[in-house]
Design a protein around this motif. Structure first.
Motif, short mmCIF file in Angstrom:
data_model
loop_
_atom_site.label_atom_id
_atom_site.label_comp_id
_atom_site.label_asym_id
_atom_site.label_seq_id
_atom_site.Cartn_x
_atom_site.Cartn_y
_atom_site.Cartn_z
N ILE A 39 0.87 -1.07 0.03
CA ILE A 39 -0.15 0.06 -0.02
C ILE A 39 1.00 1.24 -0.01
CG2 ILE A 39 -1.76 1.27 1.36
CD1 ILE A 39 -2.75 -1.50 2.51
N SER A 40 2.04 1.20 0.61
CA SER A 40 2.97 2.46 0.68
C SER A 40 3.63 2.74 -0.66
CB SER A 40 4.02 2.16 1.72
OG SER A 40 3.42 1.91 3.00
N LEU A 41 3.54 1.85 -1.67
CA LEU A 41 3.88 2.41 -2.87
C LEU A 41 2.92 3.52 -3.43
CD1 LEU A 41 4.37 -1.07 -4.53
CD2 LEU A 41 5.93 0.04 -3.75
N ARG A 42 3.29 4.42 -4.25
CA ARG A 42 2.59 5.68 -4.53
C ARG A 42 2.36 5.62 -5.96
NH1 ARG A 42 2.69 9.56 -0.68
NH2 ARG A 42 4.14 9.21 1.09
N THR A 43 1.20 6.13 -5.94
CA THR A 43 0.46 6.39 -7.30
C THR A 43 1.02 7.82 -7.87
OG1 THR A 43 -1.35 5.04 -7.19
CG2 THR A 43 -1.56 6.61 -8.92
N ILE A 44 1.58 7.97 -9.09
CA ILE A 44 2.21 9.17 -9.34
C ILE A 44 1.47 9.72 -10.71
CG2 ILE A 44 4.35 10.36 -9.89
CD1 ILE A 44 5.88 8.41 -8.54
N ILE A 45 1.06 10.88 -10.59
CA ILE A 45 0.22 11.54 -11.96
C ILE A 45 1.08 12.91 -12.02
CG2 ILE A 45 -1.55 10.43 -11.63
CD1 ILE A 45 -2.94 12.78 -10.71
N SER A 46 1.18 13.19 -13.27
CA SER A 46 1.72 14.66 -13.46
C SER A 46 0.58 15.60 -14.19
CB SER A 46 2.83 14.65 -14.45
OG SER A 46 4.13 13.97 -13.90
N LYS A 47 0.67 16.89 -13.97
CA LYS A 47 -0.38 17.85 -14.54
C LYS A 47 0.01 19.29 -14.62
CE LYS A 47 -4.88 19.68 -13.54
NZ LYS A 47 -6.00 19.74 -12.37
N LYS A 48 -0.08 19.84 -15.72
CA LYS A 48 0.33 21.19 -15.92
C LYS A 48 -0.43 22.25 -15.25
CE LYS A 48 1.65 24.35 -19.71
NZ LYS A 48 1.81 24.39 -21.08
N ILE A 49 0.03 23.12 -14.41
CA ILE A 49 -0.60 24.20 -13.62
C ILE A 49 -0.41 25.60 -14.54
CG2 ILE A 49 -0.67 25.55 -11.68
CD1 ILE A 49 -1.70 22.40 -11.52
N ASN A 50 -1.66 26.06 -14.93
CA ASN A 50 -1.42 27.37 -15.72
C ASN A 50 -1.21 28.69 -14.79
OD1 ASN A 50 -2.55 26.01 -18.08
ND2 ASN A 50 -4.82 26.17 -17.10
N ASN A 51 -1.49 28.76 -13.58
CA ASN A 51 -1.15 29.93 -12.91
C ASN A 51 -0.57 29.17 -11.32
OD1 ASN A 51 -0.95 31.88 -11.10
ND2 ASN A 51 -2.93 32.86 -11.95
N PRO A 52 0.72 28.89 -11.32
CA PRO A 52 1.32 28.26 -10.09
C PRO A 52 1.26 28.99 -8.88
CG PRO A 52 3.00 28.22 -12.04
CD PRO A 52 1.71 28.74 -12.40
N GLU A 53 1.29 30.27 -8.97
CA GLU A 53 1.10 31.24 -7.69
C GLU A 53 -0.34 31.30 -7.07
OE1 GLU A 53 3.42 32.76 -5.79
OE2 GLU A 53 4.72 31.75 -7.31
N LEU A 54 -1.33 31.23 -7.87
CA LEU A 54 -2.75 30.99 -7.64
C LEU A 54 -2.82 29.49 -6.93
CD1 LEU A 54 -5.88 31.81 -7.34
CD2 LEU A 54 -5.94 31.21 -9.57
N PHE A 55 -2.30 28.62 -7.80
CA PHE A 55 -2.34 27.15 -7.34
C PHE A 55 -1.58 26.90 -5.74
CE2 PHE A 55 -1.09 22.60 -6.83
CZ PHE A 55 -2.25 22.09 -7.40
N LYS A 56 -0.50 27.48 -5.60
CA LYS A 56 -0.16 27.51 -4.34
C LYS A 56 -1.05 27.95 -3.18
CE LYS A 56 4.00 29.52 -4.98
NZ LYS A 56 5.36 30.03 -4.55
N ASN A 57 -1.84 28.98 -3.20
CA ASN A 57 -2.78 29.43 -2.59
C ASN A 57 -3.71 28.72 -2.28
OD1 ASN A 57 -3.68 31.68 -0.59
ND2 ASN A 57 -5.06 32.33 -2.35
N GLN A 58 -4.30 28.13 -3.34
CA GLN A 58 -5.39 27.22 -3.48
C GLN A 58 -5.01 25.85 -2.54
OE1 GLN A 58 -5.93 26.98 -7.64
NE2 GLN A 58 -7.86 28.26 -7.43
N LEU A 59 -4.01 25.33 -2.94
CA LEU A 59 -3.45 24.15 -2.32
C LEU A 59 -3.20 24.27 -0.53
CD1 LEU A 59 -2.10 21.27 -3.37
CD2 LEU A 59 0.03 22.43 -3.24
N LEU A 60 -2.49 25.42 -0.12
CA LEU A 60 -2.55 25.79 1.14
C LEU A 60 -3.74 25.92 2.09
CD1 LEU A 60 -0.72 26.45 3.77
CD2 LEU A 60 -0.81 28.95 3.01
N HIS A 61 -4.77 26.57 1.32
CA HIS A 61 -6.11 26.35 1.94
C HIS A 61 -6.71 25.21 1.97
CE1 HIS A 61 -6.62 30.86 2.90
NE2 HIS A 61 -6.09 31.13 2.03
N TRP A 62 -6.72 24.63 0.99
CA TRP A 62 -7.21 23.10 0.73
C TRP A 62 -6.65 22.05 1.87
CZ3 TRP A 62 -4.49 18.59 -0.17
CH2 TRP A 62 -5.49 17.37 -0.72
#
Length: 467
Positions: A39-62
């Motif tokens: 179970i400790s093996l990890r599923t890894i996916i990649s994604k392109k983020i259009n606005n990294p600074e906005l995404f960081k803010n969203q990530l922190l609040h989430w």
């Protein structure tokens, strides 16, 4: 095996988290341990983020919905040794929490058993596990001396490329979590009424620095980092808002938002303690601080004066020698080098003098052993290190705890990266106790009044955020 995994998944999802040793060292759970390794093996996916600074803010609040959170942000500060622009680790699958007794051995076993990403901290007081030292000063925060966890969910951002790593038991949550993150953004205004007090008065501070100078002139030490605490009782604040304002003021390369239930670290550190890249070890001690000015000419003069200041250079070089000695304990013979001596770096609040010391280690050396033989970092202790720590304990009036400790992470391939916890606010929501500390290096050339002013300069950002 699929049936076993399904049973274990059901069991694990019903638990908020699993203590490292309740699972990993109990014979009764040997069968479950076998499943956990899968179970400790990890599923890894990649994604392109259009606005990294906005995404960081969203990530922190989430992230605030989880009990355990480590959010690392480099603020796009240009530096050679950096793997990610931003990292978020949340939701402990396993964890280890302990006081300083056998702390490094407990961490070593945990790191070797999990062989996964681990996030957490070493408080300053785990020094007591290395030498015959103690910490009996006042503590209003009550943080554990050491805490690390294995996150179920991990987000690694570099440029506009996001890598998401989930433990297998969380695979079915990835899609809904990514949607939740992108719909999560809050803007708010801080308006706190806090009564911030100073643990050591100015008069007492000057007296204590003079006492430290007596030790220096007697030859007991060459340099010591002396700190004092500012604190607020009955404090009710929103940690995430304080962190975001502190980070916006400073934009440091080693900013951290840390949460463990009701314990918070809001960190705007400019300093790296130690990094491991393969067989290379990197330490970047800071000693030397100068004011920033809005006027370009005055600002450049301040920077130049710092570069040429004999006292500041002396402080930095003494700590470089200490770091060279610390790294030599695990280094391949002849591999310890000073890559940069007394370089001047500019941050939003201050100019800093930073040196870079490196070494090479054998692949047989445990990552935790490298930390044990260099901790605490020389920039927060002094030289000789043990004598300085004893005098620090005598003259300071607050237990340092996580302040001047280190927060960071281990990777599955035994690399690591840790900052120095300075320019930070600590908060225990249960105790309603808020604290921040500042310090300076005392040498034979120190002027007590000037050292006091340097402490106030370093505290400026915290006061601005909390006032």
């Amino acid at each position: 095996m699929n049936f076993l995994l399904n049973v274990v998944l059901c069991l694990l999802k019903s638990m908020p988290k699993i203590s490292a040793y309740s699972i990993l060292t109990t014979n009764y759970f040997i069968v479950i341990l076998s499943a956990i390794k899968i179970i400790s093996l990890r599923t890894i996916i990649s994604k392109k983020i259009n606005n990294p600074e906005l995404f960081k803010n969203q990530l922190l609040h989430w992230s605030q919905q989880f009990r355990e959170v480590v959010f690392l942000d480099s603020n796009n500060y240009h530096q050679q040794q950096s793997s990610f622009d931003c990292v978020l680790a949340v939701d402990a699958f396993t964890s280890v929490k302990t006081d300083y007794h056998n702390a490094f051995e407990d961490l070593k076993q945990y790191q070797q058993q999990t062989k996964d990403w681990l996030f957490g901290y070493l408080s300053y007081d785990v020094k007591n596990d290395i030498e015959e030292l103690y910490s009996n000063n006042f503590d209003g925060l009550y943080f554990p001396d050491l805490f690390f966890f294995q996150p179920k969910k991990l987000f690694l951002l570099k440029g506009n490329q996001l890598e998401v790593q989930y433990l297998r038991l969380c695979d079915d949550e990835i899609e809904s979590d990514l949607i939740g993150i992108e719909n999560n953004c809050k803007l708010s205004i801080i308006n706190y009424q806090l009564s911030i007090k100073q643990r050591i008065s100015k008069e007492s501070y000057l007296s204590k620095v003079n006492k430290m100078l007596e030790y220096i002139h007697r030859g007991d030490i060459y340099e010591a980092n002396f700190c004092m605490e500012f604190y607020a009782e009955n404090a009710t604040v929103e940690p995430i808002e304080i962190y975001q304002k502190l980070n916006a003021i400073s934009k440091p390369p080693f900013a951290i938002f840390f949460k463990n239930k009701e314990q918070y670290l809001l960190c705007a550190s400019p300093e790296r303690y130690l990094r491991k890249e393969g067989y290379k070890i990197i330490s970047q001690p800071i000693k030397g601080t100068a004011k920033r000015f809005s006027d370009e000419t005055l600002d450049n003069n301040s920077k130049k004066e710092l570069e040429q200041n004999p006292k500041e250079r002396s402080e930095n070089i003494m700590i470089v020698d200490l770091v060279r000695n610390d790294l030599s304990h695990t280094a391949i013979k002849g591999s310890v080098e000073v890559e940069e001596l007394c370089g001047i770096y500019t941050f939003d609040q201050v100019h800093q003098m930073i040196s870079t010391v490196v070494s090479t280690v054998e692949n047989t050396i445990s990552p935790v052993e490298i930390l044990r033989t260099t901790f605490p970092m020389g920039s927060m202790t002094g030289a000789p290190k043990i004598s300085a720590m004893k005098i620090i304990e005598e003259l300071e009036e607050s237990k340092r705890g996580l302040y001047s400790g280190a927060v960071g992470y281990f990777t599955p391939n035994n690399d690591f990266d840790f900052n120095v916890v300075i320019r930070s606010i600590l908060y225990n929501a249960k105790e309603k106790y808020l604290s921040f500390s500042v310090g300076s290096a005392i040498t034979s050339q120190s002027n007590p009044e000037q050292e006091y002013e340097e402490c106030l300069l370093k505290a400026k950002a915290m006061f601005e955020v909390l006032s």
